[in-house]
Enzyme design. Structure first.
Site, PDB file in Angstrom:
ATOM      1  N   GLU A   1       0.829  -1.213   0.000  1.00 52.46           N
ATOM      2  CA  GLU A   1       0.000   0.000   0.000  1.00 52.46           C
ATOM      3  C   GLU A   1       0.861   1.260   0.000  1.00 52.46           C
ATOM      4  OE1 GLU A   1       0.414  -2.349   2.197  1.00 52.46           O
ATOM      5  OE2 GLU A   1      -0.141  -1.796   4.250  1.00 52.46           O
ATOM      6  N   ARG A   2       2.203   1.084   0.116  1.00 53.39           N
ATOM      7  CA  ARG A   2       3.053   2.276   0.161  1.00 53.39           C
ATOM      8  C   ARG A   2       3.427   2.776  -1.231  1.00 53.39           C
ATOM      9  NH1 ARG A   2       7.246   0.342   4.632  1.00 53.39           N
ATOM     10  NH2 ARG A   2       5.829  -1.297   5.266  1.00 53.39           N
TER      11      ARG A   2
ATOM     12  N   CYS B   1      16.322  -6.761   0.096  1.00 54.79           N
ATOM     13  CA  CYS B   1      16.475  -8.008   0.847  1.00 54.79           C
ATOM     14  C   CYS B   1      17.815  -8.651   0.559  1.00 54.79           C
ATOM     15  CB  CYS B   1      15.357  -8.978   0.514  1.00 54.79           C
ATOM     16  SG  CYS B   1      15.470  -9.564  -1.180  1.00 54.79           S
TER      17      CYS B   1
ATOM     18  N   SER C   1       8.309  -9.080   5.102  1.00 53.62           N
ATOM     19  CA  SER C   1       9.087  -9.302   6.325  1.00 53.62           C
ATOM     20  C   SER C   1       8.818 -10.709   6.878  1.00 53.62           C
ATOM     21  CB  SER C   1       8.715  -8.240   7.361  1.00 53.62           C
ATOM     22  OG  SER C   1       7.331  -8.307   7.615  1.00 53.62           O
TER      23      SER C   1
END
Ligand code: NAD
Length: 499
Positions: free
Chosen positions: A177-178, A282, A227
Site C-alpha cells: 500500500e506504500r 532483501c 518481512s
C-alpha cells in the site's frame, strides 16, 4: 493535489468502496501525493469471483498464445520504461537508475516465461505395460494471488505474475500500500498487451484484504514476499486453508572478506551493496565480516573514508547515490536501531541520523551509518535493520566467519571475497544460506535460475522464477491408459505392478 488511486479489476480501474484509505507519500519531499483504497473483504471476494470466471478461457488457451501476450507486454514495458521508472522512484524513493533496474529485473523473468510452452510440457512413457502408456500434464491451479512488499514494486509483482499467467492461472496482486501506482500501471499494460479482462487484477489493501485471500477457497496458491513475521503468518495460514504457499522473508546478508581479497574492490562492493537503495533491499549486504584484525582495520578505514563521500538526495535528482527511505516510520525505526547499537557497545564510525537534504527538509532521509566491533549477540547483528546501516563484525579466522553466516537465523544471501579458489569452493559448499556470491556482492540469480533464501528468509519448498516457478503455479496430472482397450486379463484383486 492528492490523487485518489483505484483497484484494477475485470480490466478496468475501480474506485474503493470500503471508505478506508492509506496515504501514499513522496518520500523525497515527505508530502502525501495520493491515497490508496484499502479493500474490504467483500471487494476482495468480488475480484476473486471475476478472476475465477476469466481464468477458464485463459487456462484453456494454448500456451503459445499466452506467451505471445507476454511478448507484447515486454515491448510495452520497454516503450514506457522511463515513465514507469519515474513513477516508481516518486513513491519508493530509490534513484531513477535503480528504478530502471527494478523494472528490468522483472522484465527478465517475463522474458523467461515466454518459453513457458517448453516448461509446461509433461512426461511420457510408452509401453509401460502391455498396451499401457503413462503420461503427465501440467495444469493451471486456477486463481492465484501475490502479496508483495514495497521495496521492489515492479520486480516482485512481475516475478510472481509472469509464471502464474504463462501457466494459465488468473492472478490477483495485492501490492504494498506504500507504492501501488506501478502495479496499477502494470495492470494497464497487461491489458494493452492482450490479456483478457479479469486475468490480471490489482486489489489494494491491508490485512483485511490479505486475510480474505488466505481464507477464500477459490484462491489456490499464495506467493508472498515481505518481512519474516508476516511471511511466517501467511505461510501457516495458507497451509491451514489447504493452499500452496511460497513466502519469502527478511534477511541479514553477510559478506566474508578474506585476507587475500582486493580491499578496494571489497570497499566498492560493500558501499554499493550496503547503501544502495538506502539499504532497503532483501539482498543488501548488512554485515561485513573481515577475517583477521589486520584485514578488519584496513577495511574499516577504507569504508569510513568512502562513507563520507556518499551523496544522498531526492530520488529523481541527478548524481545521487541513494534517496530517502520509504517512510518516516522507517527513519524512526532505523534510528532506533542505531541508538541500540551504541547502547550495546558497538563502535560508531559514521552516524547517519539527522541527515538533512537542503530544500527537502521534510523528506525521509538518513545518512550512511557504519559500525565496527559488532558482536553476534548485539541487536544490530541479530535483527534486520533494513536501512543504510552497515556493520563490521570481525572474525578471527575463516571457520568463524563461515559459522557466523551459517548460524544466523536468516539465510537469504551471502558473499565471499577472496582470490583463493579453495576457500571459495569450500565456502559455497558448506555455507547454510540459499544464495551465494563469490566476488559478487548481490548474488540475485538470473531469471532462468531460481531465487530463494533459506531458514527464516523463506518458507515453502519451491523458489521464485526459474523452473521452480512453473512447478509452483501448476499441478501435475498423471494419466495411465491402455490401448487397445479390449485386452482381457480377468478380474485382478492385487495392486497393479510392472512385472
Ligand atoms: P511487510 O511484511 O510489511 O509487507 C509485505 C506485504 O504484506 C505488503 O503487501 C503488506 O500490505 C502485507 N502485510 C503487512 N502486514 C500484514 C499483516 N499483518 N497481515 C497481512 N498482510 C500484511 O514488508 P515490507 O516492509 O513491505 O517489505 C520489506 C521486507 O520485505 C523486508 O523484511 C525485506 O527483507 C523483505 N523482502 C524480502 C525479499 C525476499 O525475496 N526474501 C525480497 C524483498 C523484500
Amino acid at each position: 493535489m492528492v490523487r485518489e488511486l483505484t483497484h484494477f479489476i475485470g480490466g478496468r480501474h475501480v474506485g474503493g468502496t470500503s471508505g478506508r484509505f492509506a496515504d501514499v507519500f513522496d518520500p523525497s519531499s515527505g508530502q502525501v501525493q495520493a491515497r490508496v483504497p484499502l479493500a474490504s473483504a467483500d471487494e476482495v471476494r468480488a475480484v476473486i469471483a471475476d478472476a475465477e470466471h476469466a481464468q477458464l478461457a485463459w487456462g484453456a488457451a494454448n500456451p503459445q498464445r499466452r506467451a505471445r501476450v507476454l511478448m507484447r507486454f515486454v515491448d510495452l514495458i520497454k516503450r514506457d520504461i522511463e515513465a514507469l521508472a519515474r513513477l516508481l522512484s516518486s513513491e519508493h524513493g530509490k534513484t531513477i537508475d535503480d528504478a530502471r533496474g527494478d523494472i528490468q529485473r522483472g522484465v527478465e523473468v517475463i522474458e523467461f516465461c515466454i518459453g513457458a510452452p517448453h516448461l509446461l510440457k509433461g512426461e511420457y512413457t510408452s509401453a509401460a505395460g502391455t498396451g499401457i502408456d503413462v503420461y503427465s500434464m501440467r495444469q493451471p491451479l486456477g486463481v492465484v494471488a501475490g502479496i508483495t512488499p514495497f521495496n521492489f514494486p515492479a520486480m516482485i509483482p512481475l516475478w510472481k505474475a509472469g509464471p502464474a499467467l504463462a501457466a494459465g492461472n488468473a492472478f490477483v496482486l495485492k501490492p504494498s500500500e506504500r507504492d501501488p501506482s506501478v502495479p496499477l500501471r502494470i495492470a494497464e499494460l497487461f491489458l494493452e498487451a492482450g490479456i483478457p479482462a479479469g486475468v490480471f487484477n490489482v486489489v489494494n489493501g491491508d490485512k483485511e484484504a490479505v486475510d480474505t485471500l488466505l481464507e477464500d477457497d477459490r484462491v489456490k496458491a499464495i506467493g508472498f514476499v515481505g518481512s519474516t513475521p508476516i511471511a511466517h503468518y501467511i505461510y501457516t495460514s495458507a497451509a491451514q486453508h489447504g493452499k500452496r504457499a511460497q513466502c519469502f522473508g527478511g534477511a541479514k546478508n553477510h559478506m566474508i572478506v578474506m585476507p587475500d581479497a582486493d580491499l578496494d574492490q571489497v570497499a566498492d562492493a560493500l558501499i554499493g551493496a550496503g547503501y544502495g537503495s538506502a539499504g532497503e533491499r532483501c539482498m543488501a549486504i548488512s554485515v561485513a565480516v573481515p577475517v583477521g584484525d589486520e584485514t578488519a582495520d584496513a577495511l574499516a578505514a577504507k569504508l569510513a573514508e568512502r562513507v563520507g563521500h556518499l551523496r544522498i538526495g531526492p530520488a529523481l535528482a541527478a548524481d545521487v547515490d541513494y534517496g530517502p527511505l520509504v517512510s518516516r516510520d522507517a527513519v524512526e525505526r532505523v534510528s532506533g536501531y542505531i541508538q541500540t547499537g551504541i547502547d550495546e557497545g558497538a563502535t560508531l564510525l559514521a552516524d547517519g541520523r539527522g541527515h538533512v537534504v537542503p530544500g527537502h527538509e521534510n523528506g525521509f532521509y538518513l545518512g550512511p551509518t557504519l559500525f565496527d566491533h559488532v558482536t553476534t549477540d548485539m541487536t544490530i547483528y541479530r535483527e534486520e535493520v533494513f536501512g543504510p546501516v552497515l556493520v563490521i563484525a570481525r572474525a578471527a579466522d575463516y571457520e568463524e566467519a563461515l559459522a557466523m553466516a551459517s548460524d544466523h537465523e536468516f539465510g537469504n544471501g551471502v558473499a565471499i571475497f577472496t582470490r583463493d579458489g579453495d576457500a571459495a569452493r569450500d565456502f559455497t559448499a558448506r555455507v547454510n544460506v540459499g544464495m551465494v556470491g563469490v566476488n559478487v556482492p548481490i548474488p540475485v540469480p538470473i531469471a532462468y535460475h531460481t531465487f530463494g533464501g533459506w531458514k527464516k528468509s523463506g518458507f515453502g519448498d519451491l523458489n521464485q522464477h526459474g523452473p521452480d516457478a512453473f512447478r509452483f503455479y501448476t499441478k501435475t496430472k498423471t494419466v495411465t491408459s491402455r490401448w487397445p482397450s479390449g485386452i482381457k486379463e480377468g478380474a485382478s484383486f492385487v495392486i497393479p505392478t510392472m512385472h
